[in-house]
Write a protein that holds these residues in place. Structure first.
Motif, PDB file in Angstrom:
ATOM      1  N   THR A 231     -21.232  26.979  -4.635  1.00 28.11           N
ATOM      2  CA  THR A 231     -22.465  27.748  -4.774  1.00 28.11           C
ATOM      3  C   THR A 231     -22.637  28.257  -6.200  1.00 28.11           C
ATOM      4  O   THR A 231     -23.740  28.305  -6.738  1.00 28.11           O
ATOM      5  CB  THR A 231     -22.462  28.935  -3.793  1.00 28.11           C
TER       6      THR A 231
ATOM      7  N   ARG B 119     -26.518  35.278   0.702  1.00 25.80           N
ATOM      8  CA  ARG B 119     -26.472  34.382   1.846  1.00 25.80           C
ATOM      9  C   ARG B 119     -26.459  35.191   3.150  1.00 25.80           C
ATOM     10  O   ARG B 119     -25.961  36.304   3.202  1.00 25.80           O
ATOM     11  CB  ARG B 119     -25.229  33.498   1.748  1.00 25.80           C
TER      12      ARG B 119
ATOM     13  N   TYR C 135     -25.981  26.468   5.125  1.00 25.76           N
ATOM     14  CA  TYR C 135     -26.238  25.881   3.816  1.00 25.76           C
ATOM     15  C   TYR C 135     -25.360  24.642   3.643  1.00 25.76           C
ATOM     16  O   TYR C 135     -24.147  24.689   3.866  1.00 25.76           O
ATOM     17  CB  TYR C 135     -25.930  26.868   2.683  1.00 25.76           C
TER      18      TYR C 135
ATOM     19  N   SER D  19     -28.977  31.066  -0.979  1.00 23.59           N
ATOM     20  CA  SER D  19     -27.678  30.717  -1.553  1.00 23.59           C
ATOM     21  C   SER D  19     -27.518  31.199  -2.987  1.00 23.59           C
ATOM     22  O   SER D  19     -26.397  31.382  -3.451  1.00 23.59           O
ATOM     23  CB  SER D  19     -27.481  29.197  -1.495  1.00 23.59           C
TER      24      SER D  19
END
Length: 652
Positions: free
Chosen positions: A651, A548, A645, A544
């Motif tokens: 993020t 990704r 995730y 992440s």
């Protein structure tokens, strides 16, 4: 000419007098008991006819008891009559608050057949009709009272002569340019109560900000001039002396040292009295997190030396707290643990935090369970109020596919807030670790001196709150030395830039609803070759934080015929996201990432890996809950087909 004081602001409730209640009771007593019971309560519905001014209509509606109470408080015919009579004065006050001092209010009451398809309305009665209670009482079954309010505003009155008169014994009032600007009341502007009252309040604030701690501007007296449709105003102004701050008194401190609060204060005795600076000082003390409440007050009289003492009262918050921490991604698996925090450890706002985490719960980049135990000690205002001292003692075990690590770390550092946008940190770290990679086990003792600088121009105070504009920059350089099995010196350099653009600037969405986010990261290690650097100090990509769709450490050189990452001496990665809010609490994200790692100290070389995906967001009061799914667009032969995730906050 009519002399009066301005009415209360629209929406302020006033109690009915005891005399009015007694009158209603007496009237009820002289009516035949059977009739009273038959008509009690009296159903009614109220209609306000529009005036053509939406703001005025809203003010009239907010002022009317007939409207606000019709669904919540049932009334008898006599109480309804009293409510109608009371509304005349309330609605006239609403008209006057908007500058309509020659307006009229008409209230009519009729009965409506509620069973008819379109409703059949009977003859109307004036709200001031003395026979209204008996008429209401006689409304037959199946019909209800229809109350209709009509307001005729008339002409807007404007401000006429404005006079500032001194309080008793004070010299004549003369405003300088800044005070006159703050006051702002000039002839010719509409005579709205809100602006008239606000002008006096603004002048009082301006005077106190200049140090006149006892300054007072009274509620203005007004003279109505119907022939010219103007309103003359007289404000009584008391300026008083210029005052400095006196002694500070601290009440309610139980575990906190008064000396720390005194050092933390942004004001000091002897400085000019200014309410805005006093309030900022109060908010600054409250921001330490030590207190559930911080108040400041002072008397209306000065001390014998002519200063204004301040009294601060504190209510200390909880000293201990327990929290939970967790997260999940398919590459690193799940992590879960608890945190225990001791606030105000030594009475100077120190904070001790103990955390225990279990890691590697089923991750594709993990070979087994690990742990992360650490103790953080933070001492604020270290050396100066713009610096914090932090120290950490940490034990780590990681069972990664790239390597297996068991380590003990100790670090200490100072974070300095240069200004609102910039902060820098520097310190030292030592690490004793054992690492197994490709069946070879080595021990390392590493000494490092990390230096970082961060810039945040997004205007977001909480890092979990999504940014919608601005730029963030983070850069670090960490000179290091590995002192076991041959000494090697190297320096790790990394930089990350994130920027955010709100599509409202193109007229495509409302503010904060549609946002483009971009991130770029570059890193390099100088001074040693790849295998002269301990595996955990090398550069990796995937996951992440970089690309990704690829597992953690899944981008870059790998050992032959394995999925074990070698790591490298240079790395670069970039991300692009489109973030869209949906309704109030939901959102969606689409993204594409790319990055590469190489071992030749030169960024932008190696095999470029690209991943793409989408995600959902649920916005909570503490930040968005994130769920992202990503796939590699050019995965290696031994790579994973997708990654998931889950976390809190965006993020980046």
């Amino acid at each position: 000419m009519r002399h009066f004081r301005l009415a209360r602001p629209v929406g302020v409730r006033v109690r009915r007098s005891a005399g009015y209640a007694t009158l209603c009771a007496l009237l009820t007593a002289f009516v035949p008991q059977a009739a009273v019971q038959a008509a009690d309560p009296q159903d009614y519905v109220t209609t306000l006819r529009p005036t053509g001014n939406a703001d005025l209509d809203a003010a009239l509606r907010a002022s009317s008891d007939l409207i606000s109470l019709q669904k919540t408080q049932a009334v008898s015919p006599f109480a309804l009559t009293g409510r109608i009579h009371n509304d005349y004065s309330r609605l006239i006050s609403a008209l006057e608050s908007y500058g309509y001092y020659a307006g009229t209010i008409t209230i009519t009451v009729s009965d409506v057949d509620v069973k008819a398809a379109k409703g059949t309305e009977g003859a109307g009665h004036d709200g001031r009709d003395p026979d209204l209670p008996e008429w209401l009482q006689a409304i037959p079954a199946g019909r209800k009272a229809q109350v209709t309010i009509s307001a005729t505003p008339g002409s807007v009155f404007r401000i006429g002569i404005v006079t500032l008169q001194p309080d008793k014994g004070d010299p004549p009032v003369h405003l300088d340019a800044e005070e006159q600007k703050a006051f702002g009341m000039k002839p010719g502007v509409p005579a709205q109560a809100e602006s008239v009252l606000a002008a006096g309040a603004a002048l009082q604030v301006a005077l106190t900000e200049e140090g006149y701690a006892l300054a007072h501007v009274g509620t203005p007296q007004a003279w109505l001039r119907p022939d010219t449709h103007t309103l003359d105003l007289t404000y009584t102004v008391h300026r008083g002396p210029v005052v400095n701050l006196g002694a500070f008194d601290f009440a309610g401190l139980q575990r906190t040292h008064p000396a720390y609060i005194a050092r933390r204060m942004t004001i000091a005795p002897g400085e000019l009295y200014q309410p805005s600076r006093i309030e900022r000082a109060r908010q600054d003390i409250a921001s330490t997190g030590l207190f559930s409440d911080v108040q400041v007050n002072h008397d209306e009289t000065l001390a014998t030396d002519g200063t204004m003492p301040l009294g601060f009262s504190f209510r200390e918050g909880k000293r201990h707290s327990v929290g939970a921490e967790g997260g999940y991604s398919t590459d690193l698996g799940g992590r879960a643990g608890v945190t225990w925090t001791h606030n105000n450890l030594f009475g100077n706002a120190e904070r001790l935090r103990l955390t225990a985490l279990i890691t590697g719960l089923g991750g594709s980049a993990e070979q087994g369970l690990g742990y992360d135990f650490y103790a953080d000690l933070m001492k604020p205002d270290f050396g100066s109020r713009a610096q914090n001292l932090s120290a950490r003692l940490e034990g780590i075990k990681q069972e990664l596919y790239s390597y297996r690590q068991t380590a003990l770390l100790a670090r200490v550092g100072v974070v300095r807030h240069v200004n609102r946008l910039w902060n820098v940190s520097f310190g030292g770290q030592i690490e004793q670790e054992q690492i197994q990679q490709m069946r070879a086990t080595n021990s390392y003792f590493i000494v490092a001196l990390p230096l970082t600088a961060n810039y945040d121009g997004t205007g977001v105070d909480n890092p979990i709150t999504p940014a919608t504009h601005g730029v963030r920059v983070g850069a670090s350089i960490t000179p290091s030395a590995s002192l076991t099995d041959g000494t090697s010196f190297f320096a790790i350099m990394q930089a990350t830039v994130s920027t955010y653009f709100d599509l409202k600037h193109f007229g495509l969405s409302r503010p904060g609803r549609s946002v483009l986010a971009l991130r770029g990261t570059i890193g390099n290690v100088e001074g040693a070759s790849t295998f002269a650097i301990p595996p955990d100090q090398r550069l990796y990509a995937g996951g992440s934080a970089t690309v990704r769709g690829f597992r953690y450490q899944g981008v870059g050189p790998q050992f032959a015929n394995t999925r074990y990452a070698v790591g490298g001496t240079s790395m670069d990665a970039g991300s692009f996201e489109y973030r869209q809010r949906i309704l109030q609490k939901f959102g969606a994200v689409g993204f594409i990432d790319a990055g590469q790692v190489t071992g030749n100290h030169t960024p932008f070389e190696g095999t470029l890996r690209v991943g793409a995906g989408a995600g959902a967001r649920y916005y909570t009061p503490i930040g968005p809950v994130r769920l992202d799914v990503a796939v590699p667009l050019n995965r290696p032969a031994r790579g994973d087909k997708w990654e998931l995730y889950v976390g809190l906050g965006e993020t980046f």
